[in-house]
Design a protein around this motif. Sequence first.
Motif, mmCIF file in Angstrom:
data_model
loop_
_atom_site.group_PDB
_atom_site.id
_atom_site.type_symbol
_atom_site.label_atom_id
_atom_site.label_comp_id
_atom_site.label_asym_id
_atom_site.label_seq_id
_atom_site.Cartn_x
_atom_site.Cartn_y
_atom_site.Cartn_z
ATOM 1 N N CYS A 185 8.127 5.446 12.915
ATOM 2 C CA CYS A 185 6.961 5.827 12.366
ATOM 3 C C CYS A 185 6.120 5.966 13.874
ATOM 4 C CB CYS A 185 6.386 4.609 11.740
ATOM 5 S SG CYS A 185 4.406 4.903 11.370
ATOM 6 N N VAL A 234 0.821 -1.230 0.036
ATOM 7 C CA VAL A 234 0.071 -0.002 0.107
ATOM 8 C C VAL A 234 1.018 1.308 0.087
ATOM 9 C CG1 VAL A 234 -1.735 1.045 1.337
ATOM 10 C CG2 VAL A 234 -1.756 -1.344 1.199
ATOM 11 N N LEU A 235 0.936 2.033 -1.182
ATOM 12 C CA LEU A 235 1.563 3.268 -0.922
ATOM 13 C C LEU A 235 1.539 4.203 0.086
ATOM 14 C CD1 LEU A 235 1.200 4.013 -5.051
ATOM 15 C CD2 LEU A 235 3.501 2.938 -3.584
ATOM 16 N N ASP A 236 0.646 4.336 0.732
ATOM 17 C CA ASP A 236 0.228 5.204 1.707
ATOM 18 C C ASP A 236 1.268 4.710 3.184
ATOM 19 O OD1 ASP A 236 -1.030 7.165 0.335
ATOM 20 O OD2 ASP A 236 -2.775 6.576 1.286
ATOM 21 N N ALA A 237 1.717 3.579 3.048
ATOM 22 C CA ALA A 237 2.370 2.937 4.312
ATOM 23 C C ALA A 237 3.361 3.659 4.587
ATOM 24 C CB ALA A 237 2.556 1.327 4.117
ATOM 25 N N ILE A 238 4.142 4.578 3.531
ATOM 26 C CA ILE A 238 5.449 5.049 3.602
ATOM 27 C C ILE A 238 5.439 6.536 4.439
ATOM 28 C CG2 ILE A 238 5.289 6.244 1.493
ATOM 29 C CD1 ILE A 238 8.267 4.388 3.299
ATOM 30 N N LYS A 239 4.020 7.135 4.243
ATOM 31 C CA LYS A 239 3.813 8.625 4.706
ATOM 32 C C LYS A 239 4.302 8.945 6.066
ATOM 33 C CE LYS A 239 0.246 9.907 1.499
ATOM 34 N NZ LYS A 239 -1.084 10.510 1.272
ATOM 35 N N PRO A 240 3.976 7.939 7.123
ATOM 36 C CA PRO A 240 4.365 8.263 8.556
ATOM 37 C C PRO A 240 5.898 7.985 8.720
ATOM 38 C CG PRO A 240 3.119 6.425 8.535
ATOM 39 C CD PRO A 240 3.238 6.882 6.987
ATOM 40 N N TRP A 241 6.671 7.450 7.840
ATOM 41 C CA TRP A 241 8.037 7.050 8.486
ATOM 42 C C TRP A 241 9.139 8.271 8.156
ATOM 43 C CZ3 TRP A 241 9.348 2.381 10.422
ATOM 44 C CH2 TRP A 241 8.357 1.343 10.358
#
Length: 174
Positions: free
Chosen positions: A58, A8-15
Motif C-alpha cells: 500500500c 472500514v471497507l475503503d481500507a482495501i482500496k490502496p493495496w
Amino acid sequence: MIFFDFKVLDAIKPWYGINDTVMGGLSRSKMMISPLGYGEFSGHVSLANGGGFASVRCEFTPIDVSGFTGIYLELDSERDKYYKVNLKDVGTPQSTVYQAPMPMPSHQMFGVNNTKIINWQRINIPFSNFQPQCRGKAISRPDIALSQLCSLGLVIRAQQSGDFSLLIKEIGYY
C-alpha cells in the motif's frame, strides 16, 4: 494510532499484489476485506519457474511516524507460516525496502470439527528491527526516514509453498 482499520471497507482500496510473476514465477496474492470486519492477505506460493514469494503493498501520502516506537498489527495467522513487514520512505529506491520479520502469534485455537477459531493477537515490531533489503538481500543504506514514510507491505517469507492466509483487524503505530 490506528493507520489501517479493516472494519472500514475503503481500507482495501490502496493495496495491490507484487508477486514472483515479475520474474516468471506463478505465485499469487491479494488483500481483501471480510464482511466480518477484517482484512485478509491470502494467496498461493508456487516454487515453480524459480518463484517463491508473494506480497501486497500500500502506498500513501508521506506521513511522519518519527514520534512512535514501531508498528503493530492485530492479527491471526496459520501455524507454520511466517511473514515480514516492509516499509519505504520517499527516498527509498524502487527495488529496495526496509524489512522486519513478523513475530507470530502464540498459538491457534480450533473448535468443533477442527474448524479454526479466530484468535486475535497484537504483535509489535520496533522500527529499529527494520533493515534495508534489495531483492531479498541485506544492503547498506541509511536508516529509514520515519518522518517521510510512504509505503507499507506484507510478505509471506520466501519458499513457503502452498496456500496461505493472514487475517488482520488493524495496523497502527505505537
